[in-house]
Design a protein around this motif. Structure first.
Motif, PDB file in Angstrom:
ATOM      1  N   ILE A   1      -7.074   3.085  -7.356  1.00  0.00           N
ATOM      2  CA  ILE A   1      -8.017   3.987  -8.038  1.00  0.00           C
ATOM      3  C   ILE A   1      -7.287   5.228  -8.546  1.00  0.00           C
ATOM      4  O   ILE A   1      -7.485   5.662  -9.692  1.00  0.00           O
ATOM      5  CB  ILE A   1      -9.164   4.383  -7.081  1.00  0.00           C
ATOM      6  CG1 ILE A   1      -9.969   3.133  -6.689  1.00  0.00           C
ATOM      7  CG2 ILE A   1     -10.060   5.437  -7.726  1.00  0.00           C
ATOM      8  CD1 ILE A   1     -11.030   3.403  -5.635  1.00  0.00           C
ATOM      9  N   ARG A   2      -6.429   5.795  -7.724  1.00  0.00           N
ATOM     10  CA  ARG A   2      -5.687   7.003  -8.128  1.00  0.00           C
ATOM     11  C   ARG A   2      -4.752   6.718  -9.300  1.00  0.00           C
ATOM     12  O   ARG A   2      -4.605   7.538 -10.204  1.00  0.00           O
ATOM     13  CB  ARG A   2      -4.899   7.537  -6.934  1.00  0.00           C
ATOM     14  CG  ARG A   2      -5.771   8.082  -5.815  1.00  0.00           C
ATOM     15  CD  ARG A   2      -4.973   8.280  -4.541  1.00  0.00           C
ATOM     16  NE  ARG A   2      -3.953   9.290  -4.686  1.00  0.00           N
ATOM     17  CZ  ARG A   2      -2.928   9.438  -3.854  1.00  0.00           C
ATOM     18  NH1 ARG A   2      -2.777   8.595  -2.845  1.00  0.00           N
ATOM     19  NH2 ARG A   2      -2.057  10.401  -4.035  1.00  0.00           N
TER      20      ARG A   2
ATOM     21  N   GLY B   1      -7.729  -0.665  -3.280  1.00  0.00           N
ATOM     22  CA  GLY B   1      -7.962   0.473  -2.410  1.00  0.00           C
ATOM     23  C   GLY B   1      -7.782   1.776  -3.154  1.00  0.00           C
ATOM     24  O   GLY B   1      -7.666   1.817  -4.393  1.00  0.00           O
ATOM     25  N   GLU B   2      -7.741   2.846  -2.402  1.00  0.00           N
ATOM     26  CA  GLU B   2      -7.647   4.183  -2.979  1.00  0.00           C
ATOM     27  C   GLU B   2      -6.393   4.352  -3.830  1.00  0.00           C
ATOM     28  O   GLU B   2      -6.405   5.068  -4.841  1.00  0.00           O
ATOM     29  CB  GLU B   2      -7.654   5.223  -1.846  1.00  0.00           C
ATOM     30  CG  GLU B   2      -7.659   6.673  -2.316  1.00  0.00           C
ATOM     31  CD  GLU B   2      -8.899   7.030  -3.112  1.00  0.00           C
ATOM     32  OE1 GLU B   2      -8.782   7.909  -3.998  1.00  0.00           O
ATOM     33  OE2 GLU B   2      -9.972   6.444  -2.858  1.00  0.00           O
ATOM     34  N   GLU B   3      -5.325   3.685  -3.456  1.00  0.00           N
ATOM     35  CA  GLU B   3      -4.071   3.838  -4.215  1.00  0.00           C
ATOM     36  C   GLU B   3      -4.233   3.350  -5.655  1.00  0.00           C
ATOM     37  O   GLU B   3      -3.759   3.987  -6.608  1.00  0.00           O
ATOM     38  CB  GLU B   3      -2.936   3.060  -3.531  1.00  0.00           C
ATOM     39  CG  GLU B   3      -2.522   3.579  -2.172  1.00  0.00           C
ATOM     40  CD  GLU B   3      -3.426   3.057  -1.061  1.00  0.00           C
ATOM     41  OE1 GLU B   3      -4.337   2.235  -1.364  1.00  0.00           O
ATOM     42  OE2 GLU B   3      -3.241   3.462   0.102  1.00  0.00           O
TER      43      GLU B   3
ATOM     44  N   GLU C   1       0.836  -1.205   0.000  1.00  0.00           N
ATOM     45  CA  GLU C   1       0.000   0.000   0.000  1.00  0.00           C
ATOM     46  C   GLU C   1       0.866   1.248   0.000  1.00  0.00           C
ATOM     47  O   GLU C   1       0.602   2.217  -0.727  1.00  0.00           O
ATOM     48  CB  GLU C   1      -0.935  -0.011   1.228  1.00  0.00           C
ATOM     49  CG  GLU C   1      -2.063  -1.023   1.163  1.00  0.00           C
ATOM     50  CD  GLU C   1      -1.603  -2.454   1.381  1.00  0.00           C
ATOM     51  OE1 GLU C   1      -2.299  -3.371   0.929  1.00  0.00           O
ATOM     52  OE2 GLU C   1      -0.524  -2.642   1.999  1.00  0.00           O
TER      53      GLU C   1
ATOM     54  N   ASN D   1      -6.696   6.332 -12.492  1.00  0.00           N
ATOM     55  CA  ASN D   1      -7.155   7.656 -12.932  1.00  0.00           C
ATOM     56  C   ASN D   1      -6.070   8.430 -13.688  1.00  0.00           C
ATOM     57  O   ASN D   1      -6.364   9.433 -14.351  1.00  0.00           O
ATOM     58  CB  ASN D   1      -7.623   8.488 -11.733  1.00  0.00           C
ATOM     59  CG  ASN D   1      -8.962   8.009 -11.190  1.00  0.00           C
ATOM     60  OD1 ASN D   1      -9.721   7.351 -11.903  1.00  0.00           O
ATOM     61  ND2 ASN D   1      -9.242   8.317  -9.932  1.00  0.00           N
TER      62      ASN D   1
END
Length: 540
Positions: free
Chosen positions: A497-498, A493-495, A450, A501
């Motif tokens: 997704i970023r 997780g958010e990582e 992460e 993007n």
């Protein structure tokens, strides 16, 4: 009575001068083969000792020589300068050395070439070193002559040179045993005793820090495969030496894995088995930059200048004394461009004369020739109370499990192979972002995946801002990165997704996380190819 010295050497440094001293002092020299030829050529009178002859018919005579060595007795009151008091037939000096070897290629090893007569003589000379002066290191000849001349051979000197003799015998035996291991079907197994004939090569400039000392030892066979040919070791400190070695290993992995056509068995989301083929990198140039074991940048292009330009994207204003590795011969044009960088060493197969002249302008720049391939099967390190050893990590992939309907294109597949090549030698946990065969973001040595994903996002965005001057990204028209390579399993997780993007289109990782289904669903929804390898590439 006769003062007799037995001489048989492969390392001939200083032997003529030593033999001349002995004969001038009344000694009879027993020798044979090339040593005899050398001494006779230099007008040193010798007596041929048939036990040392290459003719196997005289092999049984070695027992007579050993008997003479073992039975040699020297009364503490007897002087070498009083030869009348010495016992006839004894051998008071044994001057022998041989080159240990360690063949990792079974086709090059022949057990019949091992001359155990010579090592046996040394072993028995060590046994009787209180009476026999046993010399194996040319560096000790001068002191031996001084002590012989003054008739004062100290017990300390006898013991010092005797341990050198046994050390040489141990190295020779270890080399034979190790070479023989490569002639068996079980050569990959770990030996009961880890014995390698590592020979002292040179002191280094200093350790990692100036207050530390360091030295380099290497296997005898590695003279032919050294990445440090024509290098002055005393100019290198421990950290620089390690980085140069790492550069060499990365180049070797490139040659082993990517320079020729290779394939990997693959299974798609419908459980259909097929084969993924990778494009050979013949005709391309691979460059990379390293500092303290960290990969700063890397690229593959059709020429050195373009490859170097895409490698040199890191924070070059603040990072100095990095190492540049290159898979091609560096010419004048490339050298001119590379001189703009702040490098302390360049590792490459060769340099043209014009390139050398340009690099000579920087007196501190070291040129390291790396032309041979490392074939060691193991890597090791000393730990408290012992020695850790493991097989080398060379395999990029065993199998691809494509978890999304969208398969990676040929270009993306090749980029995944390139990224995993770097991951093999990157400290874990690591995440690498590739775009157009160049590293655009990298994190390494992180405590978790992460953290690695978060750091690689920061790296790629900050680097893009540094070069573009703004943070206005348009990942749809111009993705910041093409593929993400991870050395272990990742969690959704958010990582992630970023990163997606930013335009990311392909991810490769180990697989096996509790979040695999969520990650697969997310990648399917965003048209991202996801590949599991089922194998990690943890590197410390």
């Amino acid at each position: 009575m006769t003062k007799r010295a037995l001489i048989h050497v492969e390392d001939t440094d200083g032997i003529v001068e030593f033999a001349q001293y002995l004969t001038a002092s009344g000694w009879t020299i027993l020798t044979a083969n090339k040593t005899e030829e050398l001494l006779r050529k230099n007008h040193v009178p010798v007596t041929r000792e048939m036990a040392l002859s290459a003719d196997i018919a005289y092999a049984h005579d070695i027992s007579k020589v050993i008997t003479s060595i073992v039975s040699t007795s020297l009364n503490s009151e007897v002087s070498f300068n009083q030869s009348s008091e010495l016992i006839d037939g004894n051998i008071y000096i044994v001057c022998i050395n041989m080159d240990p070897f360690y063949y990792m290629d079974s086709q090059r090893f022949d057990i019949k070439t091992c001359d155990y007569r010579i090592s046996s003589i040394l072993r028995y000379a060590f046994y009787n070193h209180e009476n026999v002066l046993v010399l194996t290191d040319p560096a000790d000849y001068k002191e031996a002559m001084i002590q012989l001349k003054t008739d004062n051979i100290t017990p300390e000197f006898r013991t010092y040179i005797a341990q050198k003799a046994l050390n040489l015998v141990a190295a020779y035996d270890a080399g034979v045993a190790g070479s023989l291991k490569y002639n068996t079907s079980q050569k990959k197994y770990f030996p009961t005793f880890a014995c390698y004939p590592l020979k002292f090569q040179s002191l280094l400039k200093h350790g990692t820090n100036k207050q530390q000392s360091a030295a380099f030892y290497r296997l005898p066979e590695e003279k032919e495969y050294s990445s440090f040919a024509n290098c002055n070791y005393t100019d290198l400190d421990y950290a620089l030496f390690k980085d140069i070695s790492l550069s060499w290993e990365i180049l070797n992995n490139l040659y082993s894995n990517l320079k020729t056509q290779f394939t990997v068995p693959s299974t798609n989301v419908d459980n259909y088995d097929f084969t993924t083929q990778f494009t050979p990198l013949a005709g391309t140039v691979f460059t990379f930059a390293i500092k303290f074991g960290n990969i700063l940048g890397a690229s593959i292009a059709t020429n050195i200048v373009d490859s170097y330009a895409k490698t040199y994207i890191y924070d070059t204003q603040h990072v100095e004394d990095a190492i540049l590795g290159c898979s091609a011969v560096i010419d004048q044009n490339a050298a001119t461009k590379i001189m703009e960088g702040k490098f302390i060493a360049i590792v490459a197969p060769d340099f043209t004369d014009d390139a050398k002249k340009i690099f000579a302008q920087n007196k501190n720049l070291k040129l390291i020739y790396s032309t041979k391939q490392n074939r060691s099967d193991f890597e090791a390190r000393f730990v408290f109370g012992g020695f850790l050893i493991q097989t080398n990590e060379r395999s990029l992939f065993d199998h691809w499990y494509i978890k999304t309907k969208n398969r990676p294109s040929q270009i993306k597949s090749d980029e995944l192979a390139f990224g995993m090549l770097l991951a093999l030698k990157t400290r874990s946990y690591s995440a690498i972002l590739i775009k157009q065969n160049a590293v655009v973001g990298i994190s390494q040595g992180c405590p978790s995946m992460e953290k690695a994903l978060g750091e690689v996002h920061y790296h790629v965005t900050s680097t893009t801002i540094m070069h573009n001057g703004n943070a206005d990204f348009n990942p749809t028209d111009n993705p910041i990165a093409d593929v993400l390579v991870c050395d272990e399993k990742i969690r959704f997780g958010e990582e992630i997704i970023r990163l997606v993007n930013l335009g990311l289109s392909t991810i490769i990782e180990t697989g096996g996380s509790v979040d695999d289904k969520e990650l697969i669903d997310f990648c399917e929804e965003h048209n991202v190819s996801l590949i599991f390898t089922g194998m990690s590439h943890i590197s410390l």
